[in-house]
Design a protein around this motif. Structure first.
Motif: not given
Length: 836
Positions: A487-495, A503-508, A638-644, A688-692
């Motif tokens: 359930g880990d994810w990341f996104d890059v959003i043009p504004l 954006a970086v998120g983590d779902v257990v 550097a943004v990441f989830t706690d699995g790292l 746990d999943d890793i998103a970096l």
């Protein structure tokens, strides 16, 4: 001569008439001769009398034959023990017995000292006397020993063989006469028999029983069988060991049953350790060979590998199966007609096909008509069977939840001459039945994982979207590598305004539910980002969405609305959202229970950003804070989830220090930096999943940004158009001047008429031309379609029609209305200084 029950020695002549008896040193000749043909072993002295006929002593036979205790007989006239005619005994109840009474005179030289009264039986009368009973019991015991179905041996104290029964003679292949008086090792050689002989001598010495299990060939040259030997002492009345007895049991059936139970127990722990169809099939083959079969194949329908449920196979047609695993007692597995991964349509005459169609297991010898017919149709397998000496086989369908998934073929050949039995068939069915559930679970997991992967691929960006404000690289690594979907994810959003959102998120959790929850959160973040909310406000709205979802789940699971209290907060989701503005070179960051990001300055100095942690999503009613940080151009975030960082083996602070050191390294590209981070910090026990996501900042040059303060006077609109036209001429964008002047005119006019000071116009030359008008009002304009009679209301409509996109974003002091026009794209805008 023979000894009677009283201890007398009785002798008969050839005709049974002249008898001399020696009792307690006294010799006498019997006066009454025995009948012709009387059995010399059928008499027993019962009592002795003095010359007057009174009983002076008696044998134990008195109590057994007549019912008198010895004390009741001694001193009584002997006539009271006899019938009236004196020829038969009678018991104490007065009943006459069939035993004849014989009276003999006892003499000491010429002197008469008394009489001996004996009980006699003959074959004609069939009277059972004391000695006859004992001899019959002895004969029965002898026959029991000889005919006992267990092999029995009796050794003397020196370990020499005294007796063996018929079963033991059959086991060793020798009659008793050949081995009597020999030690065991004199006619049977080998370590097992040497150990057995040592145990015989040990029991003879200690008097303690012993036990051993062994596997030997008896008689020599036959197939080895497991045997159980029990050694126990034979003791006399004084408790001394006079001999040693050995009982030997053929333990083959019990041994094989125990082996099968052990194998089933082992199968429970070794099979099904992974949710992989081919891996489960391979584990089955490894368990079965060589302890049960010499060769095993596991064939499954192709649909099973895809996670789907296979359809039925019609009678009369072949079964199309793919080889999932095979294993042989030989390293090269030459018996296999197919390699793992290959598919084949098994003939309708094949036992494999029959098992698939009928759903029943089959046991066959290689010479059975069904097998002969099958091999005649399949010359390749026929040649393999001949080459390896195959003699028996078992096919078992793999059935789970009413569906046949494939078959298992067990084969025995020359490596194991013992053919499969009915017990082996039952064992094979039990083993495969256990495996079938694991195979079906792996199939179901494959299907669920395929769905989750498809869902995840649809929800996650395939790669960071190129953007002029930052250079980016990202990695997503589920727990267990490709085996899981998390359930880990990341996104890059043009504004708008050349800005970018990270954006970086983590779902257990893992699987479809985690992926679906991740998708909902990512979609919500994108929607809120399109509204151009600041990071703290975005997380507040995201928290509301998660909280409402938690209420809805609890409402569905509760029996009534009254059972609901506060939301449980067990969603287990975190998020970090950052907006980077290349004009001001500023990050605005807010986080909800997420690890703090790491900032690396251009000189290579890393540090963890000190940001308010914020609560995890779903707790509700708790505030989030945003922090603005101005960074030099070329900085790394550097943004990441706690699995790292989180592992069972290492302290989290130690891991964080390691991550900082790795991020500070000089590497050619950000892609290489991502790989270095994962290679350094990933562990085999990753749970746990890793998103970096790593972003290197760029700055927008001031000569590509122009801004002007606009007075709140309608006359200033013309001046604003002139500023815009002059700027575009300086930038070489004269072709865009007409549309830009129109947009500036409409947006500035609306701000002057409907908003408040301060009003500011800004033009940004990026990959597109951006026109922004800010004011001090928080009221947002709305696009509407004006009627023919309306004098106004067409401005925003013209802006929307002439530009690529437009919108409104709120600031702390008011709002900004912006519009973008398409320009000729370039890899990197000249207005940006891209650090490599």
């Amino acid at each position: 001569m023979s000894a009677d029950a009283f201890g007398a020695i009785v002798g008969y002549d050839t005709y049974g008439k002249t008898v001399r008896m020696i009792i307690m040193g006294v010799t006498f000749d019997r006066l009454v001769p025995g009948p012709p043909g009387a059995d010399k072993n059928t008499s027993a002295v019962v009592v002795m009398t003095d010359p007057s006929g009174r009983v002076t002593c008696c044998s134990p036979a008195v109590q057994r034959l007549l019912g008198y205790a010895p004390a009741e007989v001694i001193g009584r006239p002997v006539a009271e023990l006899l019938s009236e005619d004196g020829t038969r005994f009678r018991d104490r109840e007065g009943r006459g017995l069939s035993a004849e009474a014989r009276l003999g005179l006892l003499q000491d030289g010429e002197r008469e000292v008394g009489f001996a009264l004996t009980a006699v039986t003959t074959e004609r009368t069939g009277v059972v006397t004391e000695n006859a009973d004992a001899r019959k019991e002895e004969a029965l015991m002898r026959r029991e020993f000889d005919q006992y179905p267990t092999a029995l041996v009796i050794y003397d104290r020196d370990g020499r063989l005294l007796r063996i029964n018929e079963k033991m003679a059959e086991v060793i292949g020798r009659p008793e006469d050949e081995v009597r008086g020999l030690h065991l090792t004199e006619f049977l050689q080998g370590p097992t028999f040497e150990e057995a002989e040592r145990r015989v001598l040990r029991v003879a010495k200690t008097g303690e029983p012993d036990y051993m299990e062994h596997e030997v060939s008896t008689p020599p040259g036959s197939k080895a069988h497991p045997w159980v030997a029990q050694f126990f002492p034979l003791k006399d009345a004084a408790g001394e060991v006079s001999a040693v007895s050995l009982a030997v049991y053929d333990y083959t059936q019990q041994h094989y049953s125990r082996q099968r139970l052990q194998l089933l127990s082992e199968a429970r722990t070794r099979i099904g350790t992974t949710l992989d169809v081919a891996g489960t099939a391979r584990e089955l083959a490894e368990v079965a060979v060589p302890r049960f079969a010499d060769f095993v194949t596991v064939d499954l329908f192709d649909a099973v590998f895809q996670g789907e449920q296979p359809g039925p196979v019609l009678a009369g047609r072949g079964a199309a199966l793919r080889r999932a695993a095979n294993r042989s007692v030989y390293e090269w597995a030459g018996e296999a007609a197919l390699s793992v991964g290959q598919s084949q349509v098994h003939l309708s005459s094949s036992p494999v096909t029959r098992s698939v169609i009928t759903g029943r297991a089959e046991l066959h010898g290689i010479t059975d008509p069904e097998i002969v017919g099958w091999l005649a149709d399949d010359p390749v397998r026929a040649d393999l069977c001949r080459r390896y000496g195959a003699h028996s086989l078992i096919t078992v369908p793999i059935r789970a939840r009413g569906t046949t998934l494939g078959t298992v073929l067990f084969l025995r050949h020359a490596a194991c001459p013992e053919p499969f039995s009915l017990e082996d068939l039952a064992f094979a069915e039990d083993l495969v039945a256990r495996v079938a559930l694991h195979v079906d679970n792996a199939r179901r997991y494959t299907r669920e994982r395929g769905i989750a992967l498809a869902l995840q691929r649809a929800l996650l960006p395939p790669s960071p979207i190129p953007h002029a404000a930052v250079e980016m690289a990202a990695r997503y690594l589920p727990a267990g590598g490709d085996a899981e979907v998390g359930g880990d994810w990341f996104d890059v959003i043009p504004l708008p305004g050349a800005r970018i959102g990270l954006a970086v998120g983590d779902v257990v959790g893992h699987g479809i539910n985690a992926a679906a929850t991740m998708g909902r959160l990512r979609t919500a973040v994108r929607t809120l980002a399109d509204v151009d909310l600041p990071p703290d406000e975005l997380l507040t709205h995201l928290d509301d969405i998660v909280t409402h979802a938690a209420y809805e789940r609890e409402a569905e699971s509760s029996e009534s609305v009254g059972d609901m209290g506060e939301p449980s907060g067990d969603v287990g989701a975190s998020c970090l959202y950052a907006i980077y503005d290349p004009v001001s070179r500023t990050f605005s960051i807010s986080r909800a229970g997420h690890p703090a990001p790491i900032l690396v300055h251009p000189d290579g100095t890393p540090h963890v950003l000190d940001l308010p942690a914020g609560p995890p999503l779903g707790l509700g009613s708790l505030p989030f804070e945003a922090t603005d940080i101005t960074v030099p151009e070329g900085s790394l975030l550097a943004v990441f989830t706690d699995g790292l960082l989180e592992t069972r083996e290492h302290d989290i602070d130690e891991r964080l220090d390691t991550l900082c050191r790795v991020l500070a390294r000089r590497v050619p590209t950000l892609e290489a930096l991502c790989d270095t981070v994962l290679e350094t910090l990933r562990t085999e026990s990753q749970a746990d999943d890793i998103a970096l996501l790593i972003a290197r900042t760029r700055a927008l040059h001031q000569d590509h940004v122009a801004s002007w303060e606009i007075p709140g006077d309608p006359a200033a609109v013309a001046e604003a158009r002139k500023h815009a036209s002059d700027c575009l001429t300086a930038w070489g964008l004269q072709e865009s001047a007409f549309v830009t002047e129109l947009v500036v005119s409409e947006l500035v006019t609306n701000a002057i008429r409907h908003a408040a000071d301060p009003i500011r116009l800004r033009l940004i030359k990026d990959q597109s031309l951006i026109c922004e008008v800010s004011d001090g009002s928080s009221t947002s304009p709305h696009l509407r379609r004006a009627r023919l009679s309306d004098e106004g209301g067409r401005g925003l409509f013209l802006v929307a029609e002439c530009t690529e996109r437009w919108g409104t974003r709120h600031t702390r002091d008011g709002k900004i209305i912006w519009a973008e026009q398409r320009l000729v794209p370039s890899p990197v805008s000249p207005g940006f200084n891209a650090q490599t």
